[in-house]
Design a protein around this motif. Structure first.
Motif, mmCIF file in Angstrom:
data_model
loop_
_atom_site.group_PDB
_atom_site.id
_atom_site.type_symbol
_atom_site.label_atom_id
_atom_site.label_comp_id
_atom_site.label_asym_id
_atom_site.label_seq_id
_atom_site.Cartn_x
_atom_site.Cartn_y
_atom_site.Cartn_z
ATOM 1 N N LEU A 184 0.851 -1.185 0.000
ATOM 2 C CA LEU A 184 0.000 0.000 0.000
ATOM 3 C C LEU A 184 0.891 1.240 0.000
ATOM 4 O O LEU A 184 1.737 1.401 0.892
ATOM 5 C CB LEU A 184 -0.919 0.002 1.217
ATOM 6 C CG LEU A 184 -1.981 1.106 1.273
ATOM 7 C CD1 LEU A 184 -3.230 0.610 2.008
ATOM 8 C CD2 LEU A 184 -1.470 2.375 1.947
ATOM 9 N N ASP A 225 -2.084 4.678 -3.235
ATOM 10 C CA ASP A 225 -3.285 3.904 -2.928
ATOM 11 C C ASP A 225 -4.181 4.585 -1.897
ATOM 12 O O ASP A 225 -5.354 4.232 -1.783
ATOM 13 C CB ASP A 225 -2.898 2.524 -2.407
ATOM 14 C CG ASP A 225 -2.064 1.747 -3.417
ATOM 15 O OD1 ASP A 225 -2.484 1.678 -4.591
ATOM 16 O OD2 ASP A 225 -0.996 1.234 -3.033
ATOM 17 N N TRP A 226 -3.626 5.520 -1.141
ATOM 18 C CA TRP A 226 -4.430 6.176 -0.098
ATOM 19 C C TRP A 226 -3.817 7.535 0.189
ATOM 20 O O TRP A 226 -2.628 7.657 0.460
ATOM 21 C CB TRP A 226 -4.444 5.314 1.166
ATOM 22 C CG TRP A 226 -5.315 5.815 2.283
ATOM 23 C CD1 TRP A 226 -6.201 6.851 2.267
ATOM 24 C CD2 TRP A 226 -5.376 5.274 3.613
ATOM 25 N NE1 TRP A 226 -6.813 6.990 3.485
ATOM 26 C CE2 TRP A 226 -6.330 6.024 4.326
ATOM 27 C CE3 TRP A 226 -4.721 4.219 4.251
ATOM 28 C CZ2 TRP A 226 -6.628 5.761 5.673
ATOM 29 C CZ3 TRP A 226 -5.031 3.962 5.588
ATOM 30 C CH2 TRP A 226 -5.970 4.714 6.287
ATOM 31 N N VAL A 283 -1.666 -6.897 4.190
ATOM 32 C CA VAL A 283 -0.931 -5.826 3.511
ATOM 33 C C VAL A 283 0.517 -5.933 3.972
ATOM 34 O O VAL A 283 0.845 -5.605 5.113
ATOM 35 C CB VAL A 283 -1.515 -4.440 3.848
ATOM 36 C CG1 VAL A 283 -0.663 -3.325 3.225
ATOM 37 C CG2 VAL A 283 -2.954 -4.336 3.367
ATOM 38 N N PHE A 341 -7.624 -3.004 -2.754
ATOM 39 C CA PHE A 341 -7.795 -3.504 -1.391
ATOM 40 C C PHE A 341 -9.269 -3.446 -1.005
ATOM 41 O O PHE A 341 -9.976 -2.496 -1.348
ATOM 42 C CB PHE A 341 -6.997 -2.661 -0.387
ATOM 43 C CG PHE A 341 -5.514 -2.615 -0.637
ATOM 44 C CD1 PHE A 341 -4.694 -3.650 -0.222
ATOM 45 C CD2 PHE A 341 -4.947 -1.529 -1.282
ATOM 46 C CE1 PHE A 341 -3.328 -3.610 -0.462
ATOM 47 C CE2 PHE A 341 -3.585 -1.474 -1.517
ATOM 48 C CZ PHE A 341 -2.772 -2.525 -1.108
#
Length: 567
Positions: A48, A254-255, A230, A534
């Motif tokens: 991630l 991803d975030w 993860v 995810f």
């Protein structure tokens, strides 16, 4: 009768005086890549990539009690339980498995998890917990929660904490915001100054590698709850919000938590991604307000602070800076609407004005000895009313907000300019009191209760003279009546709502009158996340943690819950 705490949310506990130079990096800790506990490797599918808003190089520091820490809360270091301020669920067991208060709130008994090891292979037990709490007692700079309990080891898996008076309200901070450190390493560490470059914890991740532009946490294969799915969490440093949006569009992160163009339509504009917005942090113009503690500038006058408050057109700020994701706010800092019931009946204006009131601005400033000059700017003793607002470079939403407010304030006769700096410089200015105004948010505390925000940001115990580091009360606000009210709240049973409201009335009257933090709006915290890569992200129906990448330890709880899809 045994009382169990069932409501616990986020509160900051430990902040240190400052970090030493990198040459003081603590020795004796094994790098995670060499101690055999990390998963190692992994793949793009189970890695991630996160962007927290960091602009500029990371400076390594995994001391969980330092104001310049860059991570590790929840991921490397664990508390006894996980608590969050976005729900009223029971605390989630971590290093603790059970806890109970006695009937009068003067004793808290905690059962600890058996069979836990530190990431260097040493065994965890009650000695580490007792050591951590004693360390906090021995270092007042760490003790922002006012912890005054006596911690006793009963056996390897049981401790008891005795208090001189009822201490129900301290429960969420003790259980959920005290990050346990290993005695066998930290007995040789100064927690207020030392930089920790090679952290050892009990958490689901260990530090794998570090570079100023990025660092990686990798799964702890010996984690007591099993290694997370993860396998790697990689934190990137970018140049700001625009770079974050670009990276999101390119699928390189991803975030992230922050603004993107057309924020309401993330799923449409960024295929494979989704977004969630939670109104939680109350935005304000922080001020170094207390001249008695060394603050300098026109913002030390309450009339100036309140004039700024009435000069803001919040509807315009919300539209131009926050894409209308912000919401109403109370000048009492009781979170709306969740804490509306705590607002004092004596407060005439229970929410911030939506538009500017220039007549009120004039009334306040002329009453304080200011007069408007021919240039339209108020002045006093020949000095124009001019202020600087500190902001982090790259925080485009806050920068736009300042630019918008600057135009509004100019129309009201007040000059303000933005001063952009790195996150480290901005943090240092706030902490040391070497600023006039700064834009930031006041976060919530350990439960849905204003006490925690008030204790953090308005307690004399949490501030210091200018030049010294203030843990959280960066305005340097100090009022004996507020301190007394906080002390009463600390020892009052949360079920006695009438007695508690009397103290809230005192606190709210003082902070609305003095206004050391000038309320703007409640920020709608929006995160964009890779939903196709995810599963297990928080939703409004299952808000098990606060879904902001920079929110620790909530982010760690989310890392543990996510499952890679293999895409």
């Amino acid at each position: 009768m045994i009382l169990r705490m069932t409501r616990a949310r986020r509160a900051a506990l430990g902040f240190a005086v400052g970090a030493a130079a990198l040459s003081l990096a603590v020795t004796g800790c094994s790098p995670s890549g060499s101690n055999g506990t990390s998963a190692g490797g992994g793949s793009a599918a189970d890695t991630l990539v996160a962007y927290t808003g960091q602009s500029g190089d990371y400076q390594i520091n995994f001391n969980p009690y330092s104001p310049t820490k860059i991570g590790g809360l929840g991921t490397i270091y664990e508390s006894l339980f996980f608590v969050t301020n976005v729900n009223t669920n029971d605390p989630v067991p971590l290093l603790g498995t059970d806890y109970a208060w006695n009937e009068d709130g003067t004793q808290l008994d905690v059962t600890l998890r058996d069979g836990v090891t530190w990431s260097d292979g040493e065994a965890f037990d009650a000695d580490d917990v007792v050591f951590t709490f004693q360390m906090i007692l021995d270092n007042p700079a760490l003790n922002t929660g006012g912890f005054n309990g006596e911690v006793t080891k009963i056996d390897a898996t049981h401790i008891t904490i005795a208090f001189p008076e009822p201490a129900f309200v301290t429960g969420p901070e003790i259980l959920g915001k005290t990050f346990i450190v290993p005695e066998h390493i930290w007995s040789g560490i100064d927690p207020t100054t030392d930089v920790v470059a090679e952290p050892v914890g009990t958490g689901p991740y260990v530090l794998d590698n570090f570079k100023p532009q990025a660092f990686t946490l990798t799964a702890n294969e010996n984690y007591w709850d099993g290694a997370p799915a993860v396998k790697n969490v990689r934190y990137l440093s970018l140049s700001g919000n625009t770079a974050g949006a670009d990276a999101l569009a390119a699928g390189r992160i991803d975030w992230q938590t922050g603004p993107v163009p057309d924020i309401q339509n993330v799923a449409k504009n960024y295929p494979g991604y989704d977004q969630i917005t939670i109104g939680q942090n109350q935005m304000a113009l922080l001020s170094c307000a207390n001249a008695d503690l060394g603050c300098e500038g026109p913002q030390t006058d309450p009339a100036v602070r309140k004039a700024i408050y009435y000069a803001i057109d919040r509807a315009q700020v919300n539209s131009l800076a926050f894409q209308d994701t912000a919401s109403d706010m109370s000048p009492t800092f009781a979170l709306l609407p969740a804490q509306e019931q705590y607002i004092s009946a004596s407060i005439e204006e229970t929410s911030v004005p939506e538009t500017a009131d220039l007549d009120k601005v004039d009334e306040l400033l002329t009453g304080a000895g200011y007069a408007k000059g021919s240039d339209g700017v108020y002045a006093k003793d020949g000095e124009p009313l001019s202020l600087t607002i500190e902001v982090v470079t790259g925080w485009t939403d806050y920068i736009t907000a300042i630019d918008t407010m600057a135009q509004q304030l100019k129309a009201a006769g007040i000059n303000v300019t933005a001063a952009q700096s790195s996150w480290n410089e901005w943090t240092d200015k706030k902490s040391k009191g070497t600023y006039e105004l700064a834009i930031d948010s006041l976060g919530q505390g350990a439960s849905s209760d204003p006490y925690y925000l008030y204790n953090n940001n308005f307690s004399t115990a949490n501030t210091a003279k200018v030049g010294e580091s203030a843990p959280v009360n960066v305005s340097r606000f100090s009022d004996p009546a507020v301190d007394d009210a906080l002390a009463v709240l600390k020892s009052t049973n949360p079920d006695d709502t009438e007695a508690r409201q009397e103290q809230f009335d005192i606190i709210q009257a003082a902070i609305v009158e003095d206004m050391p933090y000038i309320p703007i709006l409640t920020g709608g915290t929006t995160s964009e996340f890779h939903a196709d890569k995810f599963t297990g992200w928080p939703t409004t129906d299952d808000l098990y943690a606060f879904p902001a990448i920079w929110a620790s330890p909530d982010n760690a709880q989310i890392f543990k819950a996510l499952k890679p899809t293999g895409e």
